[in-house]
Design an enzyme around this catalytic site. Structure first.
Site, PDB file in Angstrom:
ATOM      1  N   CYS A   1       9.424 -26.402   3.433  1.00 21.32           N
ATOM      2  CA  CYS A   1       7.979 -26.636   3.434  1.00 21.32           C
ATOM      3  C   CYS A   1       7.847 -27.784   2.226  1.00 21.32           C
ATOM      4  O   CYS A   1       8.351 -27.696   1.080  1.00 21.32           O
ATOM      5  CB  CYS A   1       7.562 -25.080   2.682  1.00 21.32           C
ATOM      6  SG  CYS A   1       5.717 -25.292   2.562  1.00 21.32           S
TER       7      CYS A   1
ATOM      8  N   CYS B   1       4.348 -23.612  -4.841  1.00 21.71           N
ATOM      9  CA  CYS B   1       3.615 -22.426  -4.215  1.00 21.71           C
ATOM     10  C   CYS B   1       4.207 -21.114  -4.822  1.00 21.71           C
ATOM     11  O   CYS B   1       3.606 -20.345  -5.130  1.00 21.71           O
ATOM     12  CB  CYS B   1       3.641 -22.309  -2.767  1.00 21.71           C
ATOM     13  SG  CYS B   1       3.314 -20.831  -1.997  1.00 21.71           S
TER      14      CYS B   1
ATOM     15  N   CYS C   1       7.833 -18.686  -1.197  1.00 21.86           N
ATOM     16  CA  CYS C   1       9.526 -18.739  -0.670  1.00 21.86           C
ATOM     17  C   CYS C   1      10.230 -19.265  -1.560  1.00 21.86           C
ATOM     18  O   CYS C   1      10.824 -20.122  -1.471  1.00 21.86           O
ATOM     19  CB  CYS C   1       9.235 -19.387   0.748  1.00 21.86           C
ATOM     20  SG  CYS C   1       8.069 -18.872   1.664  1.00 21.86           S
TER      21      CYS C   1
ATOM     22  N   CYS D   1       1.639 -24.386   5.839  1.00 22.94           N
ATOM     23  CA  CYS D   1       2.341 -23.110   5.679  1.00 22.94           C
ATOM     24  C   CYS D   1       3.508 -22.857   6.639  1.00 22.94           C
ATOM     25  O   CYS D   1       2.946 -22.854   7.863  1.00 22.94           O
ATOM     26  CB  CYS D   1       1.616 -22.121   5.102  1.00 22.94           C
ATOM     27  SG  CYS D   1       2.520 -20.591   4.594  1.00 22.94           S
TER      28      CYS D   1
ATOM     29  N   GLN E   1       2.808  -3.585   9.315  1.00 14.40           N
ATOM     30  CA  GLN E   1       3.882  -4.458   8.831  1.00 14.40           C
ATOM     31  C   GLN E   1       3.914  -5.665   9.084  1.00 14.40           C
ATOM     32  O   GLN E   1       3.476  -6.187  10.258  1.00 14.40           O
ATOM     33  CB  GLN E   1       5.470  -3.898   9.312  1.00 14.40           C
ATOM     34  CG  GLN E   1       5.702  -2.503   8.701  1.00 14.40           C
ATOM     35  CD  GLN E   1       6.609  -3.014   7.304  1.00 14.40           C
ATOM     36  OE1 GLN E   1       6.645  -3.974   6.848  1.00 14.40           O
ATOM     37  NE2 GLN E   1       7.313  -1.669   6.661  1.00 14.40           N
TER      38      GLN E   1
ATOM     39  N   TYR F   1       4.167   9.286   3.892  1.00 11.79           N
ATOM     40  CA  TYR F   1       3.743   8.051   3.606  1.00 11.79           C
ATOM     41  C   TYR F   1       3.333   7.195   5.159  1.00 11.79           C
ATOM     42  O   TYR F   1       4.020   6.286   5.192  1.00 11.79           O
ATOM     43  CB  TYR F   1       4.424   7.278   2.739  1.00 11.79           C
ATOM     44  CG  TYR F   1       5.117   8.161   1.664  1.00 11.79           C
ATOM     45  CD1 TYR F   1       4.262   8.046   0.317  1.00 11.79           C
ATOM     46  CD2 TYR F   1       6.229   8.721   1.646  1.00 11.79           C
ATOM     47  CE1 TYR F   1       4.647   8.821  -0.782  1.00 11.79           C
ATOM     48  CE2 TYR F   1       6.522   9.362   0.315  1.00 11.79           C
ATOM     49  CZ  TYR F   1       6.009   9.473  -0.791  1.00 11.79           C
ATOM     50  OH  TYR F   1       6.370  10.071  -1.707  1.00 11.79           O
TER      51      TYR F   1
ATOM     52  N   ASP G   1       8.937   6.716   4.055  1.00 16.85           N
ATOM     53  CA  ASP G   1       8.611   5.219   3.926  1.00 16.85           C
ATOM     54  C   ASP G   1       7.677   5.188   2.658  1.00 16.85           C
ATOM     55  O   ASP G   1       6.435   4.433   2.820  1.00 16.85           O
ATOM     56  CB  ASP G   1       8.102   4.691   4.978  1.00 16.85           C
ATOM     57  CG  ASP G   1       8.117   2.946   4.866  1.00 16.85           C
ATOM     58  OD1 ASP G   1       8.470   2.483   4.039  1.00 16.85           O
ATOM     59  OD2 ASP G   1       7.689   2.502   5.921  1.00 16.85           O
TER      60      ASP G   1
ATOM     61  N   CYS H   1      11.253  -0.255   0.583  1.00 16.45           N
ATOM     62  CA  CYS H   1      11.225  -1.717   0.366  1.00 16.45           C
ATOM     63  C   CYS H   1      11.637  -2.008  -0.973  1.00 16.45           C
ATOM     64  O   CYS H   1      11.337  -3.130  -1.724  1.00 16.45           O
ATOM     65  CB  CYS H   1       9.793  -2.129   0.463  1.00 16.45           C
ATOM     66  SG  CYS H   1       8.481  -1.268  -0.778  1.00 16.45           S
TER      67      CYS H   1
END
Length: 463
Positions: A67, A73, A76, A169, A293, A322, A392, A419
Site C-alpha cells: 500500500c 495510515c 496495516c 486502500c 464479522q 454475546y 464470544d 479476539c
C-alpha cells in the site's frame, strides 16, 4: 543514541522488541532481524520507546509494503513483515498468554488458520470527510502549494482532528476505491463543505462501504452533518448511475458532536436498505447498523470450527453468550435441540430474530440484557441448563459473574471464542478449577495487523 540495536521479537500491539543494558526497548516500524541505530524518545517504568535513525541491516523477513499509504495510515502496521512470520508471532502471542497469564498448558495447540485472502478481505470500511487534511512529510518538503485541504480517508493514528486522504486502500475490493474517489471528485467539483470536527459544521461527514463475499452485494452509507436535499439527491443519484453494482444506498443526518450512528434513524435512498450474505445456505441480513464479522471468509471458516468443537448430537441445549446478530446461534441450530442467544444490544437481538425468520430456524431464542445479570438461574429455569456453551465476548472478556455461573452450572463443554487472548487467558485460569483445556486454535482474521482470534475448547473434568 543506541547504535547497532538488534530487533529480537514483537510484543503487545505488534511493537518490535529489543533489549539494551537489561532494558526492554520498543521500536516503532522495525521488524525482528533488523539492526538499527535508534534514539530513545520516551522512558517508562518497565521499558523505553525508541525511533529508528538509520537501519544498518534489514531483516530477511522484511517485504515491500503493498500500500502506498503504509507508514502513515497506521491501519496495516505489519505490511512490511513476511506473512508467514506474521502468523508465527500471532500464534506465539496466543500460546504465551495462555501459558503465562492463564497458567495452563493446552492439551493440543493447533496451527493458526491463515486468512483466505491477505488483501481485499474486509467487508466494511469507514471513511471520514474532513477539511483538515494531514500532509505527509514528503508533501511538506516538496513545498508544493495545496489549495485543496479536504480529505476523504482515515483518521491519523492518535489524532482525532486530522484525516489522511486515501487514494488506494488494499483492504477492500477495488470498487471501494473507485466509489470513494468518485465521491470525492463530485464533492470537490461542486465545492461542497467537508466536515470540520472542531467546529462541528460542514456538509459531508462519513462514508461507509459494506460488501458481501458470497452474494456480491454492496451497500453505501452516507452520514451528512446537514440536510441539504438537492445536494444529497444529486450526489446519490449520480453515484448510482456511475456504479450500477451498488445494491442499496442509505443516509443519516448527524449534527451531533460524535460520529456514532446507532442512535439515529436513516433514510433508504436506493434498494432495500440492507444486503444479504450467504454462509453455506444460511442467509444473513446486514442492515446499516448491523454488526457482522469483518472478514467474511475467515468468519465462515471459524464458525465451522466452532460447530465442530461444540460436538453436538441434536439433543443438547446450547447457550450462545454475546450472540450479537445470531450468526453462531443459527450456525449451530441444526445440530442442537435448542439454542439460546444472550446479547446486551437490543438492535442486535432484533437482527438475530429477523435472521432466524429469514432462514426458517425455529429452535432458537434470544434474550437481551447484561449477560452478567441474566445468565442466571432464572434463565436456566426458563430454557434448561446448558449442555454446551459458546462464548464470544468483547475484548474485555467475560465478567467474573458469568465465569462463576459457568462454574456453577457446569456445561459439559465450553467453546470460548476470543479476539483478545490475554483476557481469554485470565478467564481460563478461573475456569480451570473444573475444566480441562483440550485445545486452542488461533485464527488470523486481520492480516497485516497484530490482532488475532483464538478458539479455546474446554471440557468438564471427570465426565
Amino acid at each position: 543514541m543506541i547504535e547497532g540495536l538488534e530487533i529480537l521479537s514483537v510484543g503487545a500491539k505488534g511493537k518490535a522488541i529489543a533489549r539494551y543494558e537489561g532494558k526492554v526497548i520498543l521500536v516503532k516500524g522495525a521488524v525482528p532481524g533488523d539492526v538499527a541505530d535508534v534514539k530513545v524518545i520516551r522512558k517508562r517504568k518497565n521499558y523505553e520507546e525508541a525511533k529508528v535513525l538509520e537501519y544498518k541491516k534489514l531483516s530477511k523477513d522484511r517485504v515491500d509494503p503493498a500500500c502506498k499509504h503504509f507508514g502513515v495510515c497506521g491501519g496495516c502496521k505489519w505490511q512490511h513483515l513476511n506473512y508467514e512470520k506474521q502468523l508465527f508471532y500471532k500464534q506465539e502471542e496466543v500460546y504465551e498468554n495462555i501459558r503465562r497469564i492463564g497458567k495452563i498448558e493446552p492439551e493440543e495447540i493447533l496451527p493458526i488458520e491463515p486468512s483466505p485472502f491477505q488483501y481485499e478481505y474486509r467487508n466494511r470500511l469507514d471513511f471520514t470527510f474532513s477539511n483538515r487534511r494531514w500532509f505527509t512529510d514528503e508533501e511538506i518538503k516538496s513545498k508544493q502549494k495545496f489549495e485543496n485541504r479536504n480529505a476523504l480517508g482515515f483518521h491519523l493514528p492518535g489524532r482525532f482532528d486530522r484525516v489522511i486522504n486515501i487514494e488506494a486502500c488494499r483492504l477492500q475490493k477495488d470498487i471501494s476505491n473507485r466509489i470513494r474517489n468518485f465521491v470525492k471528485k463530485v464533492a470537490d467539483t461542486n465545492d461542497w463543505d467537508y466536515y470540520d470536527i472542531k467546529e462541528n459544521k460542514g456538509f459531508l461527514r462519513n462514508l461507509i462501504i459494506r460488501t458481501t463475499d458470497f452474494t456480491d452485494q454492496l451497500m453505501v452509507i452516507f452520514s451528512f452533518a446537514q440536510y441539504l436535499p438537492e445536494e444529497i439527491e444529486f450526489l446519490l443519484s449520480t453515484l448510482i448511475k456511475k456504479f450500477p453494482e451498488i445494491t442499496t444506498v442509505v443516509y443519516f443526518i448527524n449534527d451531533k458532536k460524535n460520529d456514532t450512528l446507532y442512535d439515529l434513524d436513516y433514510t433508504v435512498f436506493h434498494g432495500e436498505g440492507y444486503i444479504i450474505e450467504d454462509f453455506e445456505g444460511l442467509r444473513f441480513k446486514i442492515s446499516p447498523k448491523s454488526f457482522f464479522q469483518t472478514n467474511s471468509r475467515q468468519a465462515l471458516n471459524m464458525y465451522k470450527h466452532v460447530k465442530q468443537y461444540a460436538g453436538l448430537t441434536g439433543s443438547e441445549v446450547v447457550y450462545d453468550l454475546y450472540s450479537g446478530t445470531g450468526t453462531i446461534s443459527l450456525f449451530l441450530a441444526d445440530k442442537a435441540q435448542k439454542v439460546v442467544g444472550v446479547e446486551s444490544v437490543g438492535d442486535a437481538v432484533r437482527d438475530a430474530y429477523e435472521n432466524a425468520e429469514l432462514n426458517g430456524v425455529k429452535n432458537v431464542d434470544f434474550e437481551v440484557g447484561d449477560i452478567k445479570d441474566i445468565f442466571t438461574d432464572g434463565m436456566f429455569a426458563k430454557y434448561g441448563k446448558p449442555d454446551v456453551v459458546v462464548a464470544d465476548p468483547p475484548r474485555a472478556g467475560m465478567h467474573k459473574n458469568v465465569v462463576e455461573n459457568l462454574l456453577k452450572t457446569e456445561p459439559r463443554r465450553i467453546v470460548y471464542v476470543s479476539c483478545n487472548s490475554a483476557t481469554q487467558a485470565r478467564d481460563l485460569e478461573l475456569l480451570k478449577e473444573k475444566y480441562d483445556l483440550k485445545l486452542i486454535q488461533p485464527f488470523d482474521m486481520f492480516p497485516h495487523t497484530y490482532h488475532v482470534e483464538n478458539i479455546a475448547v474446554l471440557e468438564l473434568k471427570n465426565v
